[in-house]
Design an enzyme around this catalytic site. Structure first.
Site, PDB file in Angstrom:
ATOM      1  N   SER A  30      35.009  43.793  37.286  1.00 52.62           N
ATOM      2  CA  SER A  30      35.890  45.147  38.364  1.00 52.62           C
ATOM      3  C   SER A  30      34.490  45.966  37.591  1.00 52.62           C
ATOM      4  CB  SER A  30      36.870  45.295  38.339  1.00 52.62           C
ATOM      5  OG  SER A  30      37.546  46.344  38.690  1.00 52.62           O
TER       6      SER A  30
ATOM      7  N   TYR B 159      44.381  48.020  33.656  1.00 52.73           N
ATOM      8  CA  TYR B 159      42.966  46.839  34.364  1.00 52.73           C
ATOM      9  C   TYR B 159      41.705  47.120  33.975  1.00 52.73           C
ATOM     10  CZ  TYR B 159      41.512  43.597  37.803  1.00 52.73           C
ATOM     11  OH  TYR B 159      40.496  42.593  38.899  1.00 52.73           O
TER      12      TYR B 159
END
Length: 239
Positions: free
Chosen positions: A144, A157
């Site tokens: 990501s 995250y």
């Protein structure tokens, strides 16, 4: 169901009942790859597997990648098929929604994020390294932009994906015969992305299927191991 030994390339994709995982599974199935797919939701996984079975042989195994017994079942399925050419560690956990600042992040939630997003992919890769090595195969860890950008409230995250990115680099250095990639697919219209922005309309984000050609191009080109953005492998648009 006991899978038969495969005479075609085999991919194992985690988190394959929806979103990017399912889109990648369809892309590979249409190329004739055999598949082992997993997800936590048995009903959604069955529906996905039924659709994939139109194109190829597919072994669905419902379970949680953090469960050692489930990972052992995945390894057994690969052993029965007799080969593994591609492992896609796609299953991820975002954490609490709405996302929380690090100062107030629930540590149990943070533990779960790291367990799903870092430890489980490493553990599954360890277990499947003999099969991957035998085929000079490929590992794709879904990353990501939150792994490299300091977005407020994305600490859990983002730091987990950063850890996975670095583990990817190390695995690539230790196993030069493999292709080992951390790939940032970009913002997509997925349930996880919606959970990250629960009050926003994300209909302007592209569908996961739009990045599948880039992933297939990555597999075809097989660049040096490392971290990439899917956009780097998007096929050129011609008029």
């Amino acid at each position: 169901m006991t899978p038969e030994p495969s005479d075609r390339p085999v991919a194992l994709i985690t988190g394959a009942s929806a979103g990017l995982g399912l889109a990648l599974a369809h892309g590979l199935a249409e190329r004739g790859w055999a598949l082992v797919v997993d997800a936590r939701g048995a009903e959604a996984l069955k529906d996905a597997a039924d659709a994939l079975a139109v194109h190829t042989d597919v072994v669905p195994l419902a379970g949680d990648v953090t469960d050692p017994d489930h990972r052992a079942d995945l390894v057994d399925a690969i052993t029965e098929l007799g080969r593994l050419d591609l492992l896609v560690n796609n299953a991820s956990y975002l954490g609490q929604s709405p996302l929380q600042p690090f100062a107030t992040t629930d540590l149990d939630e943070l533990h779960r994020v790291y367990e799903v997003d870092v430890l489980a992919p490493i553990a599954l890769t360890q277990a499947l390294l003999p099969a991957l090595t035998a085929s000079s195969g490929v590992v794709v860890n879904i990353s990501s932009d939150a792994a490299v950008e300091a977005y407020e409230t994305w600490g859990g995250y983002g730091s987990a994906k950063a850890a996975l990115d670095h583990a990817t680099r190390i695995l690539g250095a230790e196993h030069p015969a493999l292709g080992v990639y951390a790939v940032d697919p970009g913002d997509l219209r997925t349930a996880m992305h919606q959970a990250a922005f629960p009050d926003e309309d994300i209909s302007d984000r592209p569908e996961p299927v739009t990045v599948v050609p880039a992933f297939l191009n990555l597999l075809d080109r097989r660049p040096p191991s490392g971290r990439y953005r899917a956009a780097e492998f998007a096929p050129a648009v011609t008029s």
